[in-house]
Every structure is written in C-alpha cells, then in structure tokens.
Design a protein around this motif. Structure first.
Motif, short mmCIF file in Angstrom:
data_model
loop_
_atom_site.label_atom_id
_atom_site.label_comp_id
_atom_site.label_asym_id
_atom_site.label_seq_id
_atom_site.Cartn_x
_atom_site.Cartn_y
_atom_site.Cartn_z
N SER A 160 0.87 -1.17 0.00
CA SER A 160 0.00 0.00 0.00
C SER A 160 0.90 1.22 0.00
CB SER A 160 -0.88 -0.05 1.25
OG SER A 160 -1.72 1.07 1.31
N TYR A 161 0.56 2.23 -0.80
CA TYR A 161 1.38 3.45 -0.75
C TYR A 161 0.57 4.70 -1.00
CZ TYR A 161 1.96 1.91 -5.71
OH TYR A 161 1.78 1.44 -6.99
N ASP A 162 1.08 5.77 -0.41
CA ASP A 162 0.60 7.12 -0.66
C ASP A 162 1.48 7.64 -1.79
OD1 ASP A 162 0.35 9.91 -0.70
OD2 ASP A 162 0.01 10.04 1.45
N HIS A 166 -2.24 6.43 -5.94
CA HIS A 166 -2.07 5.68 -4.70
C HIS A 166 -2.37 4.20 -4.89
CE1 HIS A 166 -2.12 9.69 -3.10
NE2 HIS A 166 -3.32 9.89 -3.60
N TRP A 177 -3.84 0.78 -2.46
CA TRP A 177 -4.18 0.04 -1.24
C TRP A 177 -3.65 -1.38 -1.35
CZ3 TRP A 177 -6.19 1.79 3.23
CH2 TRP A 177 -6.75 3.08 3.24
N ASP A 234 5.24 6.14 3.99
CA ASP A 234 4.22 6.25 2.93
C ASP A 234 4.22 5.03 2.00
OD1 ASP A 234 6.60 7.00 1.74
OD2 ASP A 234 5.88 8.96 1.06
#
Lengths: 250, 250
Positions: free
Chosen positions: B9-11, B56, B58, B86
């Motif tokens: 998951s990343y921003d 982004h 998830w 992040d």
C-alpha cells in the motif's frame, strides 16, 4: 470595524500547532499573514482554543476584525486562494463586535482515531494511530461511560499546566466504528472545555483499558483521586482532530 | 531461490509513480533499495502494473526473488522497519517460481474518489479531487452501466500509448457514496486490464456526464467510434487508487 468569524479546517502535520511563535510556523501566523497580504494591514486572529503541534481540525472557529467591506463569501474565496492547501476556510460570516471565539464557546467536540491492525495503511498514517493489540470494546465502552459528566479531570491533564480549575463537564464520550472501514475506531468527546492534553490522555487511557492493562474502574479512581499516574499515557497528537465548536444560538 | 509475493500500500503523493527511472524516485526503486540494504544484493521487483505519478495503492501486488530463508512474516516486518511510512508491505507470502504479478493478474479494481462541495477539506486533499458543480447521479449511473462489458476502449486511453489491442473487459463499474461522509463519491472499476489513463479518463467522462456537459449516451458513442475527443478529460492522478489485484485461485 467588522468582526468576522471563520470556520477553518487544517491538516496539522506540517504546523507547530495553532499558536504564533518564534522559530516554528503556527496556523495562526499563516492566517494572519494571509489577511495582511490581502488587506495591507496586520491582523490578529483569535481561535476557540489552541491546538497542539500535529493536531488536526475539521471545524476550528476563529475571528478577526476587518475594516474592509468585502462580503464574507468573497473573503472566504480570497483567503483560500492564498492559503496553502493544508489550511482552508470552510465558512465565513460577520458576527457582532462582542463575539469572542474562546469565551463564547459553549461546547467542543474532538475525535481521536485509531487504526486496529498490524500495519498502518499509508493513506491513513497522517490522521490515525496504529494499535496492534486486540482491544476489548465492551471494556472501552464501560470506561467511556465513566468519563461522562461533571468531574475533576486533574488526572487527565499534562502535569504543570496552569489552570484555575480542573473541573470540566463531558457531555458525551463515545466510540464509533468507522462505517467505511471496520478497522478504524473513533473516540468522540464533547464537553464544555478541555484541559491541556485531556483528550489525548483520555484516548491513551481507553487504549490501556482496551488491551487489558487497566480495568475500566481505574478511570473512576483516576477521576476521584486526581492522580495522573492512574490515567494512561498521552496518545500521539496526529490521531486527534478538533471536530466542531458550538456557540449559543448557533 | 524463492519467489516472494507482496501486497503493498502506498501514498503516491511524493513519488514519480511505480517505475524506477532517472531523476525521479519511483516506488519500485524504494522497494529494491530496501531489499538490497536488507540482503546485500540487488533485487528486481516486478509489479502487477505501473501506477502513474501521484496515484495511490491500497493493494498493489509485486514479486521478487530471494536467496535468503527468512519467513515471509519476518520479511514483511524487516521491510517495513526500513521503508518510509508512505509505503508499507501489508502482506508477504512465498509463491511458485512461475508466478508473475503482471501476466497472471486476472482482474484489477481501481477506485476514483471525488469530494462534492465548494471547498476541499485539507484532510482529504491528497486523496480526492474537488467537484463543485452539482452532479446528476442518475445520469452518472446510466453512463457507468454503458461502460461495463467487453468493449474497445480506444477512446478512453491517452493518445500515443502503444498497445497491441485496446479491447478490455470491464466486469463492474459502480458509484458508491462513502458511508462515513456523504460528500464523497467513489467510482469503482473492476476489469481484466486497463489502458494507459483509462480509469482517469472514465472518471473525467463521468464527471462531464454528471454536471450535464455530456449526455450518458455519449459514452456509447465514444466506445463505438473510438474517438478520444468524445470522452472527457483525464481526471487528476491523486484521486486514483489501485485497490486490489486478483489472481487465479486466490
């Protein structure tokens, strides 16, 4: 002279809290600088209360005086066009010259957000804290019920905070599971006022109750004795958000 | 040699998308650098597909090969202890050496998030786009229904993208109101594959339909003719998130 009341929302991550200060950027200063840039004279913005470094707001309330005749809706637009995108004026209106955002505040609501899981999803990391231990939600509800009411919250303030009285009334304290994601627990607190770090210490205490280090009854003992060490640790700032401030007749 | 599959998951705010590149930091590079720091040899991380700058995730899925015998759970912890906050490994498991995250992917789900209101709340600004015009939700639903199915999505890709075929199957396309905040609309798209910018162009088209610039039937016309100008503009990257990737038997 007119007095303008604004409702402000901010992401507190990049700020040293509400208050203007040396060597660090407060949200108050960003607003005052914005008003000065717009109207060419220094402004003083007063809030319903300070928020700490890293604390967020959905509905902080503040006011300032203005000579200019700009309509509140235009003022909101003008301010938002200059503000950084982590601070937004959500609403602006003209109020009486006797309005004071702190002294007139009738009640405030805060929310503390917890993500229950073993890994913090990055898209949540700025706005919640991670709790990896399993939480007993019934016990947390028991402890929440004990917090509600008029009490001496001395045990739930950071030591050394100067206040006249540590008696406050908590009108409501509840836990809600986020309807969009069952991993998220939110603690909502509504009261006539809050001591320094009070919400974060209540949140820290509820988590201790939740994973079994404290029994719910310890909350009552903390309230009765005023002993800080009977309450839990101060939970991190970034899980906290000021949701709204209520005023008489509004 | 073992093959490890990770769900990440990343921003995407701070990254130049998934892919490793010169002069800009891709998420792939951060993961490869982390593995190299942990195990002392260069790693190659393959994803289910690229995500663009600012998009982004998830549940992005990726894999890499490893000589080390570390258990997947320990590997997840070790990676997360070194990764910036992040980017997070949400899950790790060992898979067969023939597993390929891109070629084996059966379907992907993306979500595009829109905040309907006149001012973007700062706590949402990194993950949604603002739409101030009133949206006709029934018309958006009509247009969504027209997108579902096996079609030539040529009109819904950025011009100049090289692909063998522009035929894709969209298994589902729906709009949901966020149960936690009725201002938030989310468009979910599930399909066997997506062309370059396809989800963002579909989102841009749906918004045009919603505020009345396009009739829902224009979606059908765009699909039939393949003319890019009949579809809407490419909606901004930061409203998009890759939700999940499905594989046969999982």
């Amino acid at each position: 002279m007119r007095r303008i009341c604004i409702t402000i929302s901010y992401d507190g991550t990049e700020y040293a809290g509400w208050q203007r200060q040396h060597n660090a950027l407060g949200i108050q200063q960003v607003l005052e600088d914005t008003l000065e840039a717009l109207f060419g004279r220094s402004a003083h913005v007063v809030a319903s209360g300070r928020t700490d470094t890293g604390v967020h707001a959905w509905g902080q309330v503040a006011s300032f005086d203005l000579e200019h005749e700009i309509a509140p809706g235009q003022l909101k637009k003008a301010m938002n066009s200059r503000l950084p995108d982590d601070i937004r004026v959500m609403d602006a209106s003209e109020v009486g010259l006797d309005f004071h955002p702190r002294f007139d505040a009738k009640e405030k609501t805060y929310c503390y957000s917890v993500y229950c899981g073993d890994t913090m999803p990055p898209l949540y990391r700025r706005y919640m804290v991670l709790e990896s231990r399993p939480l007993d939600r019934d016990r947390i509800r028991e402890a929440l019920a004990l917090l509600v009411g008029r009490h001496d919250f001395k045990a739930f303030q950071s030591t050394g905070s100067p206040t006249n009285t540590t008696i406050r009334t908590l009108y409501g304290a509840e836990m809600k599971v986020d309807p969009a994601d069952p991993h998220i627990l939110r603690f909502y607190f509504t009261g006539d006022g809050f001591l320094y770090n009070m919400v974060r210490i209540m949140a820290g205490t509820l988590l201790q109750v939740g994973y079994g280090r404290f029994l719910p009854g310890q909350v009552e003992q903390a309230l009765r004795t005023g002993r800080r060490e009977l309450a839990g640790p101060t939970a991190p700032a970034h899980g906290l958000a000021l949701m709204s401030v209520r005023y008489p007749g509004r």
